[in-house]
Design a protein around this motif. Structure first.
Motif, PDB file in Angstrom:
ATOM      1  N   ILE A 282       0.984  -1.546   0.166  1.00  0.00           N
ATOM      2  CA  ILE A 282      -0.236  -0.165   0.182  1.00  0.00           C
ATOM      3  C   ILE A 282       0.671   1.106  -0.036  1.00  0.00           C
ATOM      4  CG2 ILE A 282      -1.417   1.229   1.230  1.00  0.00           C
ATOM      5  CD1 ILE A 282      -2.975  -0.861   2.079  1.00  0.00           C
ATOM      6  N   ASN A 283       2.170   0.684   1.334  1.00  0.00           N
ATOM      7  CA  ASN A 283       3.031   2.619   0.976  1.00  0.00           C
ATOM      8  C   ASN A 283       3.687   2.521  -0.072  1.00  0.00           C
ATOM      9  OD1 ASN A 283       2.366   3.538   3.301  1.00  0.00           O
ATOM     10  ND2 ASN A 283       3.496   2.020   4.134  1.00  0.00           N
ATOM     11  N   HIS A 284       3.699   1.770  -1.534  1.00  0.00           N
ATOM     12  CA  HIS A 284       4.556   2.336  -2.327  1.00  0.00           C
ATOM     13  C   HIS A 284       3.565   1.238  -3.450  1.00  0.00           C
ATOM     14  CE1 HIS A 284       8.219   2.233   0.150  1.00  0.00           C
ATOM     15  NE2 HIS A 284       7.724   1.265   0.719  1.00  0.00           N
ATOM     16  N   THR A 285       2.475   1.092  -3.932  1.00  0.00           N
ATOM     17  CA  THR A 285       1.800   1.348  -4.856  1.00  0.00           C
ATOM     18  C   THR A 285       1.181   3.164  -5.313  1.00  0.00           C
ATOM     19  OG1 THR A 285       0.337   0.132  -4.017  1.00  0.00           O
ATOM     20  CG2 THR A 285       1.860  -0.454  -4.848  1.00  0.00           C
ATOM     21  N   GLN A 286       1.173   3.697  -4.098  1.00  0.00           N
ATOM     22  CA  GLN A 286       0.657   4.617  -4.960  1.00  0.00           C
ATOM     23  C   GLN A 286       0.976   5.793  -5.840  1.00  0.00           C
ATOM     24  OE1 GLN A 286       0.512   7.799  -1.236  1.00  0.00           O
ATOM     25  NE2 GLN A 286      -1.409   8.986  -2.435  1.00  0.00           N
ATOM     26  N   GLY A 287       2.138   5.933  -5.731  1.00  0.00           N
ATOM     27  CA  GLY A 287       2.646   6.685  -7.042  1.00  0.00           C
ATOM     28  C   GLY A 287       1.793   5.559  -8.748  1.00  0.00           C
ATOM     29  N   PHE A 288       1.855   4.421  -8.065  1.00  0.00           N
ATOM     30  CA  PHE A 288       1.539   4.210  -9.392  1.00  0.00           C
ATOM     31  C   PHE A 288       0.494   3.658  -9.713  1.00  0.00           C
ATOM     32  CE2 PHE A 288      -1.315   0.232 -10.914  1.00  0.00           C
ATOM     33  CZ  PHE A 288       0.072  -0.327 -12.137  1.00  0.00           C
ATOM     34  N   PHE A 289      -0.728   3.927  -8.202  1.00  0.00           N
ATOM     35  CA  PHE A 289      -2.424   3.999  -8.756  1.00  0.00           C
ATOM     36  C   PHE A 289      -2.563   5.749  -9.236  1.00  0.00           C
ATOM     37  CE2 PHE A 289      -2.553   0.213  -6.471  1.00  0.00           C
ATOM     38  CZ  PHE A 289      -3.449  -0.421  -7.081  1.00  0.00           C
ATOM     39  N   VAL A 290      -1.761   6.496  -8.751  1.00  0.00           N
ATOM     40  CA  VAL A 290      -2.389   8.260  -9.096  1.00  0.00           C
ATOM     41  C   VAL A 290      -1.580   8.856 -10.850  1.00  0.00           C
ATOM     42  CG1 VAL A 290      -2.181   8.894  -6.351  1.00  0.00           C
ATOM     43  CG2 VAL A 290      -0.194   9.233  -8.205  1.00  0.00           C
ATOM     44  N   ALA A 291      -0.772   7.497 -10.870  1.00  0.00           N
ATOM     45  CA  ALA A 291      -0.078   7.746 -12.724  1.00  0.00           C
ATOM     46  C   ALA A 291      -1.053   7.710 -13.487  1.00  0.00           C
ATOM     47  CB  ALA A 291       0.938   7.460 -12.451  1.00  0.00           C
ATOM     48  N   MET A 292      -1.931   6.209 -12.717  1.00  0.00           N
ATOM     49  CA  MET A 292      -1.573   5.600 -13.727  1.00  0.00           C
ATOM     50  C   MET A 292      -4.238   6.618 -13.618  1.00  0.00           C
ATOM     51  SD  MET A 292      -1.360   3.194 -15.485  1.00  0.00           S
ATOM     52  CE  MET A 292      -2.771   2.402 -15.552  1.00  0.00           C
ATOM     53  N   VAL A 293      -4.574   6.533 -12.752  1.00  0.00           N
ATOM     54  CA  VAL A 293      -5.255   7.608 -12.812  1.00  0.00           C
ATOM     55  C   VAL A 293      -5.590   8.780 -13.902  1.00  0.00           C
ATOM     56  CG1 VAL A 293      -7.725   8.184 -11.587  1.00  0.00           C
ATOM     57  CG2 VAL A 293      -6.609   5.499 -11.162  1.00  0.00           C
ATOM     58  N   PHE A 294      -4.931   9.637 -12.946  1.00  0.00           N
ATOM     59  CA  PHE A 294      -4.459  11.283 -13.171  1.00  0.00           C
ATOM     60  C   PHE A 294      -3.803  11.288 -14.192  1.00  0.00           C
ATOM     61  CE2 PHE A 294      -6.125  10.800  -8.484  1.00  0.00           C
ATOM     62  CZ  PHE A 294      -7.306  11.595  -9.010  1.00  0.00           C
ATOM     63  N   CYS A 295      -3.042  10.382 -14.945  1.00  0.00           N
ATOM     64  CA  CYS A 295      -2.559  10.413 -16.229  1.00  0.00           C
ATOM     65  C   CYS A 295      -2.395  10.095 -17.728  1.00  0.00           C
ATOM     66  CB  CYS A 295      -0.855  10.372 -15.948  1.00  0.00           C
ATOM     67  SG  CYS A 295      -0.142  11.145 -17.746  1.00  0.00           S
ATOM     68  N   PHE A 296      -2.184   8.349 -16.643  1.00  0.00           N
ATOM     69  CA  PHE A 296      -2.116   7.367 -18.524  1.00  0.00           C
ATOM     70  C   PHE A 296      -3.606   7.421 -18.591  1.00  0.00           C
ATOM     71  CE2 PHE A 296       1.480   6.396 -16.543  1.00  0.00           C
ATOM     72  CZ  PHE A 296       2.767   6.915 -17.757  1.00  0.00           C
ATOM     73  N   LEU A 297      -4.862   7.192 -18.003  1.00  0.00           N
ATOM     74  CA  LEU A 297      -6.361   7.276 -18.110  1.00  0.00           C
ATOM     75  C   LEU A 297      -6.709   8.301 -17.989  1.00  0.00           C
ATOM     76  CD1 LEU A 297      -6.892   3.528 -16.232  1.00  0.00           C
ATOM     77  CD2 LEU A 297      -6.149   4.399 -18.412  1.00  0.00           C
ATOM     78  N   ASN A 298      -6.561   9.359 -18.091  1.00  0.00           N
ATOM     79  CA  ASN A 298      -7.203  10.928 -17.777  1.00  0.00           C
ATOM     80  C   ASN A 298      -7.702  11.127 -19.922  1.00  0.00           C
ATOM     81  OD1 ASN A 298      -7.341  13.874 -18.119  1.00  0.00           O
ATOM     82  ND2 ASN A 298      -7.541  13.110 -16.470  1.00  0.00           N
ATOM     83  N   ALA A 299      -9.201  11.599 -19.450  1.00  0.00           N
ATOM     84  CA  ALA A 299      -9.176  11.808 -21.081  1.00  0.00           C
ATOM     85  C   ALA A 299      -9.146  12.644 -21.376  1.00  0.00           C
ATOM     86  CB  ALA A 299     -10.775  11.961 -20.591  1.00  0.00           C
TER      87      ALA A 299
END
Length: 381
Positions: A282-299
């Motif tokens: 949980i501590n070390h995957t936050q960067g992965f999730f925010v990058a995916m949601v707010f960059c790579f999956l952002n319309a």
């Protein structure tokens, strides 16, 4: 806590000492939890893999958001960029700490030759930077929550400048980390500050917990406002799905998942090892999730990437067609020059042949008119 002279352990491990029925400590201390080397190595490598994954996704996200002017001039995107940067630096420091300090302590047989025991300036500086960038992540998560909450509650009055937010995001963690570093340097300047000392860690942990609690309040109020707006259109399908989607999107941005990691189950208890590894993930995957949601999956980001890709394909096609036309024109020019030279040689050759034939005909006519010289002399005689 496991004593420093015991090899193959980290600061998260604890020895066991039992209390007898008579209220006295049993003299025998169980050090077996301090000697689980394979478990410790597995936990370290799990954290290392998660940190590298986050960095691999965060760095391209920062580059992409900086690449497009339409994106980086937005306040929302600027906040994302600062959060992404703080997460990246935090993961870099975590990797350096785990490999140079923790892994060295776990694998080294020479206990007093480890980086932790030598307690040099570079090790303490690394510990300070690890604490500072960790606090920066909490501060920027709070900045994200505060900004979005203000937009939702007062959409017609967005903040004009982010300068106060920048000051908050980078200087407040520096203040708390510096106070902690000074106190540790004065009262307990040993073991690279890897072990707690009289709860001094609350100097920087308390603001982090406060930021998390405030973000939880922000998220609750944002969802309340969102549900109120959705209820004004009861016949619109998918309202509940939209609310759930918004919740899951904001959880990693606000750091709500970190509430799970506040309380640590002792490693000696049942499920303690599994809980420790879940906490690491949980501590070390936050960067992965925010990058995916707010960059790579952002319309909006996807739209800009597609536009750039179309421009790139168009420019490449234009360049290729221009190069092809230039090559074709050059080929035709060479062919025309070759054909002209060939025609010139052919006409010149035919002209020479015609001249030779004319000269032969004139010679024949002259010979017929004059006749052989001997016959002419006999006729006149």
């Amino acid at each position: 806590s496991c004593p420093l002279f015991v090899p193959f352990f980290t600061q998260s491990r604890e020895a066991i000492k039992r209390c007898g029925k008579d209220g006295q400590w049993i003299q025998k201390t169980v050090y077996s939890p301090c000697l689980q080397k394979e478990e410790l190595e597995t936990t370290i490598f799990i954290g290392l893999g998660c940190s590298v994954t986050s960095i691999v996704f965060l760095i391209p996200s920062i580059v992409i958001l900086l690449q497009y002017k339409l994106l980086r001039k937005q306040h929302r995107i600027r906040l994302h960029l600062n959060l992404f940067l703080s997460l990246t630096l935090k993961e870099v420091m975590e990797i350096l700490w785990d490999m140079l300090v923790t892994y060295d302590k776990v694998t080294s047989t020479e206990v007093f030759e480890t980086t932790l025991m030598k307690n040099r300036v570079g090790c303490k500086l690394l510990s300070f930077l690890k604490i500072y960038f960790k606090c920066c992540c909490f501060t920027w998560m709070f900045a994200e929550g505060f900004y979005l909450h203000r937009l939702m509650s007062n959409a017609f009055s967005p903040p004009r400048s982010l300068t106060p937010v920048y000051i908050l995001g980078w200087t407040v963690p520096l203040l708390s980390s510096s106070i902690y570093g000074i106190l540790r340097g004065v009262y307990s300047n040993e073991s690279c500050w890897a072990y707690g000392f009289y709860n001094l860690e609350w100097i920087f942990d308390a603001p982090n917990v406060i930021f998390l609690v405030l973000n939880l309040i922000f998220l609750s109020n944002i969802l309340r406002i969102l549900m109120t707006q959705l209820q004004s259109h009861p016949n619109e399908p998918g309202n509940f799905r939209k609310a759930v989607k918004a919740t899951f999107i904001l959880i990693p941005l606000f750091g709500i998942q970190l509430f799970v990691t506040i309380y640590r189950v002792p490693i000696s208890k049942e499920g303690g090892l599994e809980y420790e590894r879940v906490t690491v993930i949980i501590n070390h995957t936050q960067g992965f999730f925010v990058a995916m949601v707010f960059c790579f999956l952002n319309a909006e980001v996807i739209s800009n990437l597609r536009r750039s890709l179309r421009h790139q394909i168009r420019d490449t096609s234009f360049s290729m067609s221009k190069r092809l036309n230039h090559t074709t024109h050059h080929t035709l020019s060479v062919r025309s020059e070759c054909d002209g030279a060939k025609d010139y040689h052919q006409s010149n050759h035919s002209f020479l042949e015609t001249g030779q034939e004319t000269e032969e005909i004139e010679l024949k006519e002259t010979s017929l008119l004059n006749g052989p010289p001997t016959a002419k002399s006999e006729f006149y005689e």
